[in-house]
Design an enzyme around this catalytic site. Structure first.
Site, mmCIF file in Angstrom:
data_model
loop_
_atom_site.group_PDB
_atom_site.id
_atom_site.type_symbol
_atom_site.label_atom_id
_atom_site.label_comp_id
_atom_site.label_asym_id
_atom_site.label_seq_id
_atom_site.Cartn_x
_atom_site.Cartn_y
_atom_site.Cartn_z
ATOM 1 N N ASN A 10 30.485 -42.977 0.674
ATOM 2 C CA ASN A 10 30.459 -43.290 -0.755
ATOM 3 C C ASN A 10 29.101 -43.920 -1.075
ATOM 4 O O ASN A 10 28.877 -45.084 -0.779
ATOM 5 C CB ASN A 10 31.617 -44.256 -1.059
ATOM 6 C CG ASN A 10 31.634 -44.710 -2.499
ATOM 7 O OD1 ASN A 10 30.867 -44.219 -3.333
ATOM 8 N ND2 ASN A 10 32.514 -45.657 -2.795
ATOM 9 N N LYS A 12 27.914 -44.644 -3.844
ATOM 10 C CA LYS A 12 27.992 -45.522 -5.035
ATOM 11 C C LYS A 12 26.827 -45.218 -5.982
ATOM 12 O O LYS A 12 26.404 -44.066 -6.074
ATOM 13 C CB LYS A 12 28.069 -46.991 -4.601
ATOM 14 C CG LYS A 12 29.234 -47.220 -3.613
ATOM 15 C CD LYS A 12 29.590 -48.654 -3.375
ATOM 16 C CE LYS A 12 30.768 -48.724 -2.398
ATOM 17 N NZ LYS A 12 31.221 -50.082 -2.140
ATOM 18 N N HIS A 96 38.773 -46.442 -6.914
ATOM 19 C CA HIS A 96 37.974 -47.390 -6.127
ATOM 20 C C HIS A 96 38.078 -48.780 -6.752
ATOM 21 O O HIS A 96 38.100 -48.923 -7.972
ATOM 22 C CB HIS A 96 36.506 -46.943 -6.052
ATOM 23 C CG HIS A 96 35.742 -47.703 -5.019
ATOM 24 N ND1 HIS A 96 35.276 -48.971 -5.243
ATOM 25 C CD2 HIS A 96 35.416 -47.401 -3.747
ATOM 26 C CE1 HIS A 96 34.688 -49.403 -4.136
ATOM 27 N NE2 HIS A 96 34.751 -48.479 -3.217
ATOM 28 N N GLU A 98 36.005 -51.049 -7.186
ATOM 29 C CA GLU A 98 34.943 -51.437 -8.119
ATOM 30 C C GLU A 98 35.281 -50.965 -9.532
ATOM 31 O O GLU A 98 35.007 -51.664 -10.515
ATOM 32 C CB GLU A 98 33.584 -50.886 -7.620
ATOM 33 C CG GLU A 98 33.086 -51.703 -6.424
ATOM 34 C CD GLU A 98 32.195 -50.963 -5.449
ATOM 35 O OE1 GLU A 98 31.758 -49.834 -5.735
ATOM 36 O OE2 GLU A 98 31.941 -51.532 -4.370
ATOM 37 N N GLU A 166 41.150 -50.069 1.293
ATOM 38 C CA GLU A 166 39.894 -50.804 1.223
ATOM 39 C C GLU A 166 40.171 -52.231 0.732
ATOM 40 O O GLU A 166 40.255 -52.457 -0.487
ATOM 41 C CB GLU A 166 38.938 -50.121 0.244
ATOM 42 C CG GLU A 166 38.579 -48.711 0.641
ATOM 43 C CD GLU A 166 37.226 -48.292 0.079
ATOM 44 O OE1 GLU A 166 36.438 -47.741 0.834
ATOM 45 O OE2 GLU A 166 36.956 -48.557 -1.101
ATOM 46 N N GLY A 172 31.443 -54.353 0.972
ATOM 47 C CA GLY A 172 30.050 -54.724 0.767
ATOM 48 C C GLY A 172 29.742 -56.170 1.129
ATOM 49 O O GLY A 172 28.668 -56.682 0.808
ATOM 50 N N SER A 212 32.882 -52.459 4.727
ATOM 51 C CA SER A 212 31.888 -52.928 5.706
ATOM 52 C C SER A 212 31.987 -52.221 7.060
ATOM 53 O O SER A 212 31.714 -52.822 8.100
ATOM 54 C CB SER A 212 31.972 -54.448 5.876
ATOM 55 O OG SER A 212 31.629 -55.085 4.655
HETATM 56 C C1 G2H Z 1 34.079 -49.900 0.276
HETATM 57 C C2 G2H Z 1 33.052 -49.208 1.044
HETATM 58 C C3 G2H Z 1 32.967 -47.763 0.590
HETATM 59 P P1 G2H Z 1 31.121 -50.750 2.006
HETATM 60 O O1 G2H Z 1 33.804 -49.777 -1.110
HETATM 61 O O2 G2H Z 1 33.942 -47.302 -0.282
HETATM 62 O O3 G2H Z 1 31.815 -49.847 0.846
HETATM 63 O O4 G2H Z 1 31.183 -49.921 3.270
HETATM 64 O O5 G2H Z 1 29.702 -50.949 1.547
HETATM 65 O O6 G2H Z 1 31.886 -52.006 2.127
#
Ligand code: G2H
Length: 249
Positions: A10, A12, A96, A98, A166, A172, A212
């Protein structure tokens, strides 16, 4: 029953044309297991979807990061499921955290989006997850069950859904869920599917982890029995994404 490992990237709201070309080159040069072993889907911002789709290796696929809840029309700034289908974008990420947090997407709205995207022939990565407050209050399972229920109420056929767990506190932040924490929630989600959809849906639906994930922690997470892959954010923009894909083996 085998569930093929799934790794989503992703991206983003990141990237320039040059950066996108560099990431695609990196992916195209990466040594990864065959498509029989792992399904890889990367999700650039809308504006880069045609570029990525036309230059990406054929064994990897693309996803949009969102789409509108119903047929297109007078909805300024939105992109419809029909448009994604027209561009031959096979996947879309929906729900998601976010978007839930920043744009106020409710469980019901996400359920409607998932149902509409599926009805148009898209495959969906549907995201669920609890906040830190919810985890500390002991309501993790209730929260993800309610988010999943809102989808299950609108959808009968789960063939084209990948469920992404998630935890919001891990997104993040560099604070990854421990393999045991992830496994516990994945197992609860599978039990929920078993009880509320069907044993077949529970056995076949891939439940992937996001929050993460990186090259260093992916292997141990991938070893958890109910963890069928990853949705990767920050690390999907880096060379370690190839290591994460290789955690499938
Ligand atoms: C969670 C993830 C990807 P990250 O949102 O969807 O982001 O790996 O940066 O935590």
């Amino acid at each position: 029953m085998g569930r093929k490992f799934f790794v989503g990237g992703n991206w983003k709201c990141n990237g320039t044309i040059d950066e996108v070309k560099k990431i695609v080159n990196l992916l195209n040069d990466g040594k990864v297991p065959s498509q029989d072993c792992v399904e890889v889907v990367v999700s650039p911002p809308y504006v880069f979807l045609p570029l990525v789709k036309s230059s990406l290796r054929p064994d990897f696929h693309v996803a949009a990061q969102n789409c509108w809840v119903k047929k297109g029309g007078a909805f300024t700034g939105e992109v419809s499921a029909e448009m994604l289908k027209n561009l031959e974008v096979p996947w879309v990420i929906l729900g998601h955290s976010e978007r839930r947090a920043l744009l106020g997407e409710t469980n019901e709205f996400v359920g409607d989006k998932v149902a509409y995207a599926l009805s148009q022939g898209l495959k969906v990565i549907a995201c669920v997850g609890e906040t830190l407050e919810q985890r500390e209050a002991g309501s993790t399972v209730d929260v993800v069950a309610a988010q999943t229920k809102a989808i299950a109420e609108k959808v009968k056929d789960w063939t084209n859904i990948v469920l992404a767990y998630e935890p919001v506190w891990a997104i993040g932040t560099g604070k990854v869920a421990s393999p045991a924490q992830a496994q516990e929630v994945h197992c609860e989600l599978r039990k929920w599917l078993h009880a509320n959809t069907s044993p077949e849906v529970a056995a076949k639906t891939r439940i992937i982890y996001g929050g993460s994930v990186n090259g260093a922690n992916s292997k141990e997470l991938a070893g958890q029995p109910d963890l069928d892959g990853f949705l990767v954010g920050g690390a999907s923009l880096k060379p370690e994404f190839i290591d994460i894909i290789n955690a499938a083996e």
